[in-house]
Write an enzyme that holds these catalytic residues in place. Structure first.
Site, mmCIF file in Angstrom:
data_model
loop_
_atom_site.group_PDB
_atom_site.id
_atom_site.type_symbol
_atom_site.label_atom_id
_atom_site.label_comp_id
_atom_site.label_asym_id
_atom_site.label_seq_id
_atom_site.Cartn_x
_atom_site.Cartn_y
_atom_site.Cartn_z
ATOM 1 N N THR A 10 -58.003 16.613 -52.267
ATOM 2 C CA THR A 10 -56.607 17.025 -52.255
ATOM 3 C C THR A 10 -56.135 16.993 -53.697
ATOM 4 O O THR A 10 -56.636 16.203 -54.479
ATOM 5 C CB THR A 10 -55.751 16.034 -51.430
ATOM 6 O OG1 THR A 10 -56.296 15.926 -50.113
ATOM 7 C CG2 THR A 10 -54.313 16.486 -51.322
ATOM 8 N N GLY A 47 -53.982 17.603 -41.748
ATOM 9 C CA GLY A 47 -54.016 16.259 -42.309
ATOM 10 C C GLY A 47 -52.647 15.801 -42.766
ATOM 11 O O GLY A 47 -51.614 16.350 -42.384
ATOM 12 N N ASP A 48 -52.645 14.794 -43.623
ATOM 13 C CA ASP A 48 -51.381 14.208 -44.054
ATOM 14 C C ASP A 48 -50.705 14.991 -45.173
ATOM 15 O O ASP A 48 -49.487 14.891 -45.351
ATOM 16 C CB ASP A 48 -51.603 12.767 -44.525
ATOM 17 C CG ASP A 48 -52.500 12.706 -45.754
ATOM 18 O OD1 ASP A 48 -53.645 13.196 -45.683
ATOM 19 O OD2 ASP A 48 -52.059 12.188 -46.791
ATOM 20 N N THR A 86 -53.781 11.080 -51.007
ATOM 21 C CA THR A 86 -55.051 11.719 -50.695
ATOM 22 C C THR A 86 -55.906 10.709 -49.951
ATOM 23 O O THR A 86 -56.025 9.562 -50.379
ATOM 24 C CB THR A 86 -55.775 12.201 -51.968
ATOM 25 O OG1 THR A 86 -57.072 12.708 -51.611
ATOM 26 C CG2 THR A 86 -55.940 11.097 -52.996
ATOM 27 N N GLY A 87 -56.479 11.111 -48.826
ATOM 28 C CA GLY A 87 -57.273 10.150 -48.089
ATOM 29 C C GLY A 87 -57.549 10.601 -46.669
ATOM 30 O O GLY A 87 -57.504 11.793 -46.356
ATOM 31 N N GLY A 108 -56.551 11.526 -43.619
ATOM 32 C CA GLY A 108 -55.235 12.011 -43.225
ATOM 33 C C GLY A 108 -54.706 11.467 -41.925
ATOM 34 O O GLY A 108 -53.510 11.171 -41.801
#
Length: 365
Positions: free
Chosen positions: A198, A228-229, A249-250, A252
């Site tokens: 991301t 995602g997030d 970022t990760g 989500g």
């Protein structure tokens, strides 16, 4: 948190006109941070040439935003300048470097938020807009809605002057090989990419305004319109002038469940409010019960370690649920902060106080 408040309160009581070394109340300041994904990013898995290329790309995006802030430009312009540059760079999982879906197409997600009035725009599942972050900005400017998806978002884009490209324009061979490997070896997305790809940026400008933006291609092999997030306001992206701006970022699904971005901002706002209230309660009273001096909120401060501690605590909640990743944070107090619980995160920051850093790996680099 009470220890943080007590320490800041003690500083206030010993020096009422100065809440932090080298800080003058009312001083104009700016700060800026970017990220390009977090995950299993280790020097052993990267050639010196690749490392140099990533550092140069991060430095270029950092300078694109910092130059705007340095010259008195807006946080919003700084954020979009950096993200559009990374969306055109195939090294990052956004724009032209985005990963493939299970069906062999590319779908982008993006979100943008303005801390002045908490206006926001987000898009998901789009595939013909060269710069997804700019479509999110158009949604925000239009103001009728916050979040558009798929065909509807593409139709909305038809009414803008944004550059459009065929979906094949975003295709890169390395991302295609990742999809093929994922299918052939029955792997997960993280097994083939080793990181959550991301890009994002957060900024505080000289007028005290903040902005946050995030753009991504999501997970390799994602199916069923997975989101995602990154484009979810409050999970992967959030900005509020009262507290902070965050881009995440990760993993989500876990970041959505925790509401990471807004949770960090809310905790910082409450910590600062508590600090102000305790300072006001500590002011001596005269014989009539009136305070002997006024507490000015601008003289109270949360420093870099305070902000990082809050971000670390929220990411610890993500880890407790089984997820990992990282965030970048700026606040009205000035510092630009990183927090991540993965081996590495592509990241960079710069502030008007002279801080400048480009980093990839974990502590100690």
């Amino acid at each position: 948190m009470r220890a943080i408040i007590a320490l800041a309160l003690a500083s206030f009581l010993t020096a009422p006109a100065l809440a932090q070394e080298d800080y003058e109340p009312g001083e104009a300041r700016w700060s800026f941070a970017i990220h390009g994904g977090a995950g299993t990013i280790e020097r052993a898995n990267m050639t010196p040439e690749q490392e140099a290329e990533y550092r140069a790309a991060l430095d270029a995006a950092l300078e694109a935003g910092s130059a705007i802030l340095r010259d008195g430009g807006s946080a919003m312009d700084a954020v979009t300048a950096a993200i559009t540059l990374m969306e055109d760079d195939p090294k990052f999982n956004a724009g032209r470097g985005a990963v493939f879906t299970w069906d062999g197409t590319i779908e982008h997600d993006a979100a943008l938020m303005d801390g002045r009035d908490r206006s926001a725009g987000a898009v998901t599942g789009i595939g013909t807009v060269r710069h997804p972050i700019l479509l999110a900005q158009e949604v925000m400017r239009d103001g009728r809605h916050v979040f558009l998806s798929g065909a509807g978002a593409e139709t909305f884009a038809d009414g803008t002057e944004l550059e459009r490209v065929p979906n094949e324009w975003f295709r890169t061979e390395s991302r295609l090989r990742s999809l093929e490997r994922l299918k052939a070896e029955k792997l997960s997305a993280i097994d083939v990419d080793y990181k959550y790809g991301t890009v994002g940026a957060v900024a505080l400008d000289l007028d005290g305004n903040m902005a946050a933006g995030t753009s991504t291609g999501g997970l390799t092999g994602k199916r069923w319109g997975r989101i995602g997030d990154a484009p979810v306001i409050g999970a992967g992206t959030y900005a509020d002038n009262r507290s902070c701006a965050v881009s995440a970022t990760g993993a989500g699904e876990y970041f959505i469940r925790v509401g990471v971005a807004q949770e960090i901002c809310t905790r910082l706002r409450l910590a600062w409010n508590d600090l102000v209230e305790e300072a006001e309660e500590s002011v001596p009273r005269d014989e009539l019960g009136f305070p002997e001096y006024a507490v000015h909120a601008s003289e109270l401060w949360l420093d870099e370690d305070d902000v990082r501690q809050v971000a670390d605590e929220v990411l610890a909640e993500v880890k407790d649920l089984g997820g990992d990743g990282g965030v970048i944070v700026v606040s009205p107090f000035g510092p630009a902060v990183f927090s991540f619980n993965t081996p590495g995160m592509y990241r960079a920051r710069e502030t008007s106080k002279g801080v400048k850093e480009v980093a990839i790996f974990g502590e100690g680099e």
